[in-house]
Scaffold this motif. Structure first.
Motif, PDB file in Angstrom:
ATOM      1  N   ALA A  85       0.834  -1.205   0.000  1.00 13.98           N
ATOM      2  CA  ALA A  85       0.000   0.000   0.000  1.00 13.98           C
ATOM      3  C   ALA A  85       0.868   1.254   0.000  1.00 13.98           C
ATOM      4  N   VAL A  86       1.912   1.249   0.826  1.00 13.25           N
ATOM      5  CA  VAL A  86       2.833   2.391   0.860  1.00 13.25           C
ATOM      6  C   VAL A  86       3.544   2.532  -0.484  1.00 13.25           C
ATOM      7  N   PHE A  87       3.946   1.392  -1.052  1.00 16.80           N
ATOM      8  CA  PHE A  87       4.614   1.379  -2.356  1.00 16.80           C
ATOM      9  C   PHE A  87       3.709   1.981  -3.440  1.00 16.80           C
ATOM     10  N   VAL A  88       2.460   1.567  -3.462  1.00 18.40           N
ATOM     11  CA  VAL A  88       1.505   2.094  -4.456  1.00 18.40           C
ATOM     12  C   VAL A  88       1.327   3.591  -4.269  1.00 18.40           C
ATOM     13  N   GLY A  90       3.409   5.697  -2.979  1.00 16.21           N
ATOM     14  CA  GLY A  90       4.625   6.386  -3.396  1.00 16.21           C
ATOM     15  C   GLY A  90       4.719   6.542  -4.895  1.00 16.21           C
ATOM     16  N   ASN A  91       4.293   5.528  -5.638  1.00 12.02           N
ATOM     17  CA  ASN A  91       4.371   5.610  -7.100  1.00 12.02           C
ATOM     18  C   ASN A  91       3.280   6.497  -7.684  1.00 12.02           C
ATOM     19  N   ILE A  92       2.088   6.456  -7.106  1.00  9.40           N
ATOM     20  CA  ILE A  92       1.046   7.385  -7.555  1.00  9.40           C
ATOM     21  C   ILE A  92       1.481   8.822  -7.278  1.00  9.40           C
ATOM     22  N   GLY A  93       2.053   9.039  -6.090  1.00  8.58           N
ATOM     23  CA  GLY A  93       2.538  10.376  -5.756  1.00  8.58           C
ATOM     24  C   GLY A  93       3.630  10.838  -6.703  1.00  8.58           C
ATOM     25  N   THR A  94       4.534   9.918  -7.065  1.00 13.80           N
ATOM     26  CA  THR A  94       5.589  10.270  -8.027  1.00 13.80           C
ATOM     27  C   THR A  94       4.979  10.665  -9.369  1.00 13.80           C
ATOM     28  N   GLY A  95       3.992   9.875  -9.812  1.00 15.24           N
ATOM     29  CA  GLY A  95       3.368  10.141 -11.100  1.00 15.24           C
ATOM     30  C   GLY A  95       2.581  11.442 -11.148  1.00 15.24           C
ATOM     31  N   LEU A  96       2.131  11.920  -9.979  1.00 18.61           N
ATOM     32  CA  LEU A  96       1.356  13.160  -9.926  1.00 18.61           C
ATOM     33  C   LEU A  96       2.191  14.354  -9.470  1.00 18.61           C
ATOM     34  N   ALA A  97       3.449  14.121  -9.140  1.00 12.96           N
ATOM     35  CA  ALA A  97       4.282  15.177  -8.544  1.00 12.96           C
ATOM     36  C   ALA A  97       4.401  16.391  -9.462  1.00 12.96           C
ATOM     37  N   PRO A  98       4.130  17.594  -8.940  1.00 12.36           N
ATOM     38  CA  PRO A  98       4.239  18.800  -9.775  1.00 12.36           C
ATOM     39  C   PRO A  98       5.665  19.303  -9.920  1.00 12.36           C
ATOM     40  N   THR A  99       6.553  18.907  -8.998  1.00 13.14           N
ATOM     41  CA  THR A  99       7.926  19.394  -9.024  1.00 13.14           C
ATOM     42  C   THR A  99       8.885  18.222  -8.835  1.00 13.14           C
ATOM     43  N   PHE A 100      10.142  18.468  -9.169  1.00 11.71           N
ATOM     44  CA  PHE A 100      11.153  17.428  -9.007  1.00 11.71           C
ATOM     45  C   PHE A 100      11.335  17.087  -7.526  1.00 11.71           C
ATOM     46  N   GLU A 101      11.295  18.080  -6.658  1.00 11.32           N
ATOM     47  CA  GLU A 101      11.466  17.839  -5.223  1.00 11.32           C
ATOM     48  C   GLU A 101      10.360  16.938  -4.679  1.00 11.32           C
ATOM     49  N   ALA A 102       9.134  17.169  -5.141  1.00 14.93           N
ATOM     50  CA  ALA A 102       8.014  16.323  -4.707  1.00 14.93           C
ATOM     51  C   ALA A 102       8.200  14.894  -5.206  1.00 14.93           C
ATOM     52  N   ALA A 103       8.660  14.749  -6.450  1.00 17.34           N
ATOM     53  CA  ALA A 103       8.912  13.418  -6.992  1.00 17.34           C
ATOM     54  C   ALA A 103       9.967  12.690  -6.171  1.00 17.34           C
ATOM     55  N   MET A 104      11.024  13.411  -5.758  1.00 12.36           N
ATOM     56  CA  MET A 104      12.077  12.815  -4.926  1.00 12.36           C
ATOM     57  C   MET A 104      11.492  12.295  -3.613  1.00 12.36           C
ATOM     58  N   ALA A 105      10.638  13.094  -2.982  1.00 15.18           N
ATOM     59  CA  ALA A 105      10.048  12.698  -1.702  1.00 15.18           C
ATOM     60  C   ALA A 105       9.201  11.441  -1.860  1.00 15.18           C
ATOM     61  N   PHE A 106       8.428  11.371  -2.933  1.00 21.00           N
ATOM     62  CA  PHE A 106       7.578  10.200  -3.141  1.00 21.00           C
ATOM     63  C   PHE A 106       8.394   8.970  -3.524  1.00 21.00           C
ATOM     64  N   ARG A 107       9.574   9.157  -4.114  1.00 19.09           N
ATOM     65  CA  ARG A 107      10.444   8.004  -4.377  1.00 19.09           C
ATOM     66  C   ARG A 107      10.907   7.377  -3.060  1.00 19.09           C
ATOM     67  N   VAL A 108      11.144   8.192  -2.057  1.00 21.55           N
ATOM     68  CA  VAL A 108      11.516   7.668  -0.741  1.00 21.55           C
ATOM     69  C   VAL A 108      10.348   6.893  -0.139  1.00 21.55           C
ATOM     70  N   VAL A 109       9.117   7.417  -0.315  1.00 20.12           N
ATOM     71  CA  VAL A 109       7.929   6.702   0.177  1.00 20.12           C
ATOM     72  C   VAL A 109       7.815   5.340  -0.499  1.00 20.12           C
ATOM     73  N   ALA A 110       8.011   5.301  -1.828  1.00 17.91           N
ATOM     74  CA  ALA A 110       7.950   4.029  -2.548  1.00 17.91           C
ATOM     75  C   ALA A 110       9.021   3.064  -2.048  1.00 17.91           C
ATOM     76  N   ALA A 111      10.200   3.583  -1.763  1.00 17.63           N
ATOM     77  CA  ALA A 111      11.286   2.738  -1.253  1.00 17.63           C
ATOM     78  C   ALA A 111      10.942   2.167   0.116  1.00 17.63           C
ATOM     79  N   LEU A 112      10.274   2.956   0.953  1.00 16.51           N
ATOM     80  CA  LEU A 112       9.835   2.457   2.258  1.00 16.51           C
ATOM     81  C   LEU A 112       8.907   1.264   2.074  1.00 16.51           C
ATOM     82  N   GLY A 113       7.978   1.362   1.121  1.00 12.12           N
ATOM     83  CA  GLY A 113       7.103   0.234   0.845  1.00 12.12           C
ATOM     84  C   GLY A 113       7.870  -1.000   0.392  1.00 12.12           C
TER      85      GLY A 113
END
Length: 414
Positions: A85-88, A90-113
């Protein structure tokens, strides 16, 4: 085999976990094929966009042993589903990220999953299969990871060519959601393993033989993935920048990786880990040194990626074999540390490659310094081999001193 066969039911349970491994493996490898699209959309350089790979891999390497220690008493099934669930998310957040910094943060969330799911899945198949089917169960589980290199990454790259990189992230999230449903429905309760404190998980590092072998893994895979991170740029002359053509090259790389991984075990049993590590590593170095020429034409690029994929993944099994052989009693902890070392190496690859591209070489010549990094890893591997041999010799000498030979003939002293 009937549907009610207990072995069949077990295999279906393992397949549910393998789908999760496929999603997480795809997420690990697919970003390299879509870097130009990410860079253009988020208005950053390609070398900067590669930091998304670093964020994911480094976070996974750090979080994996921490999660295993902190969540040791949690329900295994809950941890698996929660991780997906955390992985999903993180990837949805990455796909919707408006900025590179937001995408970076969501990549960490996906990695936690991923860090929550992967070690737990490995423990679950071992607990459910029993000793007599353990190897089969693990082969099904990690078959999902191998399939990610052969299918997941090129499919994701092809989707990016049809839509954009955000579509690729949604594809990865969808596979992760499918895995979560499969685990929820198909997996029974899994016994909890004994809790292992974080300090104990790091205890094998006190052994220089293990530490040097882990450094061999880290450095070698840093070099191997420098080229993979920037594969779209290195082989751009051959692909013409076409995402579909790049996807076919990645497919060839992935199939070769699966084959190399499968044969590495047999070759290691037959010839020893040193021969396989050095043969595969030297071949990879040669391939990298020739990329300024092989990247110019599609046929030569195809040959290069096949050799590179097969040899790169063929090194992993003999390195693990060396780790287990050094101290069999600590093999589980050593193999766990090898996963973190591997991901740290992968996380360093974009940083090394980005620096080289910005300050040292063009993409066409990136294979030359990458070859030097892999060669450095092989030298460290030779050092680890010598330390292991020296340690074995010392033990043998001590044994000879304490236990005289029953028949002191020349045959007893080669």
């Amino acid at each position: 085999m009937t549907p009610t066969d207990p072995h069949n039911r077990l295999n279906l349970r393992f397949i549910a976990l393998a789908i999760g491994m496929f999603a997480i493996g795809t997420d690990s490898f697919v970003v390299a094929g879509i870097l130009p699209s990410v860079a253009e959309d988020l208005d950053v350089g390609v070398s900067t966009s590669a930091e998304l790979i670093t964020a994911y891999a480094l976070a996974y390497a750090i979080l994996s042993p921490l999660v295993a220690s902190v969540a040791g008493r949690a329900s295994r099934k809950l941890l698996l589903i929660g991780g997906l669930a955390v992985f999903v998310a993180g990837n949805i957040g990455t796909g919707l990220a408006p900025t590179f910094e937001a995408a970076m943060a969501f990549r960490v969330v996906a990695a936690l999953g991923g860090a929550m799911f992967t070690p737990t899945a490995a423990g679950a198949v071992v607990a459910l299969a029993g000793p007599e089917r353990r190897a089969t169960a693990l082969s099904i589980l990690f078959g999902g990871l191998s399939a990610a290199t052969a299918l997941g990454s090129p499919i994701g790259t092809a989707i990016s060519g049809v839509t954009d990189w955000r579509g690729t992230m949604m594809f990865v999230a969808a596979v992760g959601a499918l895995a979560a449903v499969a685990v929820l429905i198909g997996l029974p309760a899994v016994p909890r393993p004994p809790a292992v404190p974080f300090k104990q998980r790091l205890s094998p590092l006190a052994d220089a033989r293990i530490t040097l072998t882990l450094v061999l893994l880290l450095v070698s895979y840093s070099g191997l993935f420098v080229l993979y991170t920037y594969v779209s740029q290195v082989f751009r002359p051959a692909t013409g920048g076409a995402g579909t053509t790049l996807a076919w090259l990645l497919f060839a790389w992935g199939v070769a990786a699966v084959v190399g991984n499968l044969f590495a075990g047999r070759l290691t049993d037959a010839y020893g880990n040193r021969v396989v590590i050095n043969t595969a590593g030297v071949t990879a170095v040669f391939v990298f040194l020739t990329t300024p020429w092989s990247s110019q034409h599609l046929v030569s690029a195809f040959v290069a990626v096949v050799l590179w994929g097969a040899c790169g993944w063929a090194m992993l099994v003999p390195i693990q074999h060396r780790l287990v052989g050094v101290n069999p009693a600590a093999s589980q902890l050593s193999v766990s540390l090898s996963s973190s070392a591997n991901y740290i190496g992968v996380s360093l690859a974009p940083v090394i490659g980005g620096f080289l591209l910005d300050h040292v070489v063009s993409a066409n010549h990136l294979g030359l310094p990458a070859a030097a990094v892999v060669a450095t890893g092989l030298l460290i591997g030779e050092l680890s081999h010598r330390v292991i041999v020296r340690g074995t010799g010392a033990v043998a000498a001590a044994t000879d001193t304490l236990t005289p030979a029953a028949n002191p003939s020349p045959a007893n002293h080669p």
